[in-house]
Design an enzyme around this catalytic site. Structure first.
Site, PDB file in Angstrom:
ATOM      1  N   CYS A   2     -46.375  12.575  32.428  1.00  0.00           N
ATOM      2  CA  CYS A   2     -46.695  12.585  33.846  1.00  0.00           C
ATOM      3  C   CYS A   2     -47.244  11.209  34.230  1.00  0.00           C
ATOM      4  CB  CYS A   2     -47.734  13.612  34.261  1.00  0.00           C
ATOM      5  SG  CYS A   2     -47.237  15.289  33.914  1.00  0.00           S
ATOM      6  N   ARG A  27     -42.520   8.212  32.459  1.00  0.00           N
ATOM      7  CA  ARG A  27     -43.533   9.105  31.892  1.00  0.00           C
ATOM      8  C   ARG A  27     -43.222  10.583  32.143  1.00  0.00           C
ATOM      9  NH1 ARG A  27     -48.301   6.391  30.854  1.00  0.00           N
ATOM     10  NH2 ARG A  27     -49.404   8.364  30.934  1.00  0.00           N
ATOM     11  N   TRP A  74     -43.886  15.681  33.968  1.00  0.00           N
ATOM     12  CA  TRP A  74     -43.235  16.078  32.719  1.00  0.00           C
ATOM     13  C   TRP A  74     -43.834  17.442  32.414  1.00  0.00           C
ATOM     14  CZ3 TRP A  74     -44.588  17.295  27.638  1.00  0.00           C
ATOM     15  CH2 TRP A  74     -43.566  17.183  26.686  1.00  0.00           C
ATOM     16  N   ASN A 100     -52.821  14.261  35.222  1.00  0.00           N
ATOM     17  CA  ASN A 100     -52.036  14.001  34.021  1.00  0.00           C
ATOM     18  C   ASN A 100     -52.883  14.455  32.841  1.00  0.00           C
ATOM     19  OD1 ASN A 100     -50.495  12.920  31.928  1.00  0.00           O
ATOM     20  ND2 ASN A 100     -51.384  10.894  32.144  1.00  0.00           N
ATOM     21  N   GLY A 101     -52.323  15.335  32.020  1.00  0.00           N
ATOM     22  CA  GLY A 101     -53.075  15.844  30.867  1.00  0.00           C
ATOM     23  C   GLY A 101     -52.885  17.340  30.751  1.00  0.00           C
ATOM     24  N   GLU A 488     -36.446   4.471  11.168  1.00  0.00           N
ATOM     25  CA  GLU A 488     -36.561   4.003  12.551  1.00  0.00           C
ATOM     26  C   GLU A 488     -35.178   3.969  13.228  1.00  0.00           C
ATOM     27  OE1 GLU A 488     -38.666   3.786  14.709  1.00  0.00           O
ATOM     28  OE2 GLU A 488     -37.988   2.319  16.176  1.00  0.00           O
ATOM     29  N   LYS A 492     -34.165   6.047  16.576  1.00  0.00           N
ATOM     30  CA  LYS A 492     -33.599   5.411  17.781  1.00  0.00           C
ATOM     31  C   LYS A 492     -32.325   6.127  18.191  1.00  0.00           C
ATOM     32  CE  LYS A 492     -36.201   3.633  19.022  1.00  0.00           C
ATOM     33  NZ  LYS A 492     -37.487   3.400  18.505  1.00  0.00           N
ATOM     34  N   GLU A 495     -32.950   9.777  19.619  1.00  0.00           N
ATOM     35  CA  GLU A 495     -33.667   9.917  20.889  1.00  0.00           C
ATOM     36  C   GLU A 495     -32.850   9.472  22.100  1.00  0.00           C
ATOM     37  OE1 GLU A 495     -37.368   7.713  21.376  1.00  0.00           O
ATOM     38  OE2 GLU A 495     -36.677   6.205  19.983  1.00  0.00           O
ATOM     39  N   HIS A 511     -30.299  14.854  -4.592  1.00  0.00           N
ATOM     40  CA  HIS A 511     -31.141  15.993  -4.965  1.00  0.00           C
ATOM     41  C   HIS A 511     -31.021  17.137  -3.954  1.00  0.00           C
ATOM     42  CE1 HIS A 511     -32.816  13.884  -8.342  1.00  0.00           C
ATOM     43  NE2 HIS A 511     -32.923  12.806  -7.565  1.00  0.00           N
ATOM     44  N   LYS A 608     -42.727   8.330  27.799  1.00  0.00           N
ATOM     45  CA  LYS A 608     -43.143   7.129  27.069  1.00  0.00           C
ATOM     46  C   LYS A 608     -44.494   7.308  26.389  1.00  0.00           C
ATOM     47  CE  LYS A 608     -42.802   2.743  25.988  1.00  0.00           C
ATOM     48  NZ  LYS A 608     -41.856   2.482  24.881  1.00  0.00           N
TER      49      LYS A 608
END
Ligand code: F6R
Length: 613
Positions: A2, A27, A74, A100-101, A488, A492, A495, A511, A608
């Protein structure tokens, strides 16, 4: 998660708020809304969908107020819908709030308010806040602006969880109150205007002077005035911090997407992060750190704690710190570290990495380590961010604002900063020969040039992306430090391209997971560590013989006929190789996402800055 933005000044608030929201959309982007103070009370315009939907709402045209708050969401509690969008108001429409939270005890508060006659229109946790403010405002029977502040304070002390709040009221048409706890919020200031935002870049075009609030500090704002209070409502003195970032750093500057721009900014980001700290003729200079030989010699363990990409940078950092300093390093995911009762004491040093400096789990892990007696060191890209304010020491990557959700330049800057830290520790410990240290320093100084050379692989990568963009599964392999790059690269890809992908330590595949390899599956391998290259090639042979298509990223000579595609990158020392090897993998994820026609900068379900646990 958010984004919130606020304005209090002499101009119409609405256009400024809309620009701010569009800059904060990374966000969260499932709904957006605005509330301004108008002559006849509080306006409220909100809807499901992106900021563009809000912009096209006819009600927006009618907003003239010079004070307003706005939100891009969000979803956490309640699906994206008009009712669940922010701002939220109390039943009497006296207060408008953006949040936000997460409010953890909202059920309990909602029950209490319902018993006191309040109704709820949404499924959100946030809606308790304006009603609770109204509840205390009425109960305290103080209708002055101090009463407003007191009601907000009483409300905040009843909340459990995290919050950054902006509150306006039709009763106080010149004021706004803002407060934060474990969620980000900054206040930009000019002579007769105040800009409030979840992050600095969204309002950088208006000011470079910011007030940074600590947890549960309350700001009572007018256009010409900012007063700050603690939880006892005693006034506190606060100075502004000046931010070096320029406004153009937060714009695309001709690139199609922020992610591509940020990939290409990596030489500069590394150069800025190295700054004047590294030179061949003098010791690595971290004036802000006060570590002594005695302290470092007594350290039994270093923890590196972070989430996602920042944690992958930590894995690369472990390698160099252990090799140079001979101190054991454990790297952990912040959300796991907190709950596994880690062994921490005054002989542990805990390093926390966070681009945003606002990641809820990383902050909570830092608080835990500090409370257990460990010294804490924060690595962040944002000056004054929450982790830097909590930690005993802070150092910064100077990557500039990173806007794309997928982290690129922050990652490579974090890896270089961890290398710098390892050199700094080692110089204090006096445990490595000068030529070893100088070689690392020289390689660090050469990185910007080598990254620029690496960009030459762009067209080959673009062509490979065209070949594999419809794949369902992609595997990444590596050994040692190359495995950290594989991790990494895989993150990338998944996502921003939504292709399922896994990364494995190359030797571990047989294995169990090799059962997944079948004809035509793409396997991407990182072969940068010369000492391990033969072994890794044997593992790639194992997948080739089961029909895999292979892409190899390497700086070494190898039999190119063996693989479907080899991307040759410049050579560097193993410790720094993730910085070079990740570039083709960042570009690959980018071009696959473009090929699929996806929103590269704002991938689905992601935000983000992850300010919820
Ligand atoms: C991936 C990505 C995330 C972040 C993670 C931590 O591209 O960006 O995995 O690395 O959410 O964020 P910070 O570094 O802000 O704590």
């Amino acid at each position: 998660m958010c984004g919130i933005v606020g304005y209090i000044g002499t101009k119409k608030a609405c256009p400024i708020l809309l620009v701010g929201l569009s800059r904060l959309e990374y966000r969260g982007y499932d709904s957006a809304g605005i509330s301004t103070i108008e002559k006849d009370g509080l306006s409220l315009v909100k809807d499901k969908g992106r900021v563009k939907v809000l912009e096209s709402n006819q009600e927006i045209e009618k907003l003239d107020g010079t004070i307003g708050i706005a939100h891009t969401r969000w979803a956490t509690h309640g699906k994206p819908s008009k009712e669940n969008s922010h701002p939220h108001q109390d039943n009497s429409k006296t207060f408008s709030v953006v949040h936000n939270g997460i409010i953890e005890n909202y059920h309990e508060l909602r029950n209490m308010l319902e018993q006191n006659g309040y109704n709820f229109l949404s499924q959100t946790d946030t809606e308790v806040i304006p009603n609770l403010i109204h509840y205390y405002f009425t109960k305290n029977q103080d209708s002055s602006v101090h009463g407003f502040l007191q009601a907000v304070r009483d409300c905040c002390l009843s909340l459990k969880g995290s919050f950054a709040l902006e509150i306006i009221s039709k009763l106080f048409p010149e004021n706004m109150i803002v407060v934060r706890k474990d969620s980000p919020l900054v206040i930009g200031t000019c002579e007769d205007e105040k800009y409030i935002s979840s992050d600095i870049p969204a309002i950088l075009s208006y000011t470079r002077d910011f007030y940074l609030l600590n947890d549960l500090e309350f700001a009572l704002l007018k256009n010409t005035e900012a007063k700050f209070y603690d939880t006892d409502l005693n006034e506190i003195d606060k100075r502004t911090s000046s931010i070096e970032w320029t406004a153009t750093a937060s714009e695309k500057n001709g690139y199609d997407d922020f992610m591509l721009k940020e990939i290409y900014e990596q030489p500069t980001a590394i150069r800025e992060t190295l700054g004047a700290k590294i030179s061949l003729n003098s010791k690595c200079n971290f004036d802000e750190l006060k570590f002594t030989k005695e302290y470092l010699s007594n350290i039994e363990k270093i923890y590196i704690i972070a989430c996602g990409t920042a944690m992958h940078a930590g894995l690369a950092g472990k390698n160099v710190i252990e090799k140079l300093c001979r101190i054991p390093v454990e790297v952990d995911i912040a959300s796991e570290f907190r709950y596994r009762d880690p062994i921490i004491n005054e002989k542990t040093l805990s390093i926390f990495i966070s681009q945003s400096g606002e990641t809820a789990d990383t902050i909570a892990a830092l608080k835990l380590a500090k409370a257990s007696g460990s010294k804490t060191l924060a690595i962040s890209n944002v000056i004054g961010s929450s982790i830097t304010r909590e930690a005993d020491y802070s150092i910064y990557t100077h990557a500039g604002p990173e806007i794309a959700v997928a982290s690129t330049k922050a990652y490579t800057s974090q890896v270089v900063l961890l290398n710098m830290l390892a050199v700094y520790f080692s110089e204090i410990l006096e445990n490595q020969p000068l030529d070893v240290i100088n070689k690392i320093k020289q390689e660090m100084l050469d990185l910007p040039k080598k990254i620029t050379k690496t960009f030459k692989c762009k067209n080959e990568i673009k062509a490979f992306a065209k070949k594999i963009y419809q794949e369902k599964d992609v595997f990444f392999l590596g050994r040692g430090i190359d495995e950290t790059v594989a991790k990494e690269g895989s993150l990338k890809l998944k996502e921003i391209s939504y292709i399922h992908s896994e990364s494995y330590a190359a030797g571990e595949l047989k294995h169990g997971s090799i059962a997944l390899i079948e004809n035509g599956v793409t396997v991407i391998s990182v072969l940068m560590d010369k000492a391990l290259i033969e072994k890794s090639i044997s593992n790639i042979q194992e997948v080739i013989s089961r029909g895999a298509k292979t892409l190899v990223v390497t700086s070494h000579d190898c039999d190119e006929n063996m693989f479907d595609k080899v991307i040759k990158v410049p050579d560097t020392i193993t410790y720094l190789s993730p910085i070079i090897a990740i570039i083709p993998l960042q570009l690959l994820a980018y071009y696959i996402s473009k090929e699929k026609g996806l929103d590269v900068d704002k991938p689905r379900n992601l935000a983000k800055s992850v300010t919820v646990e």
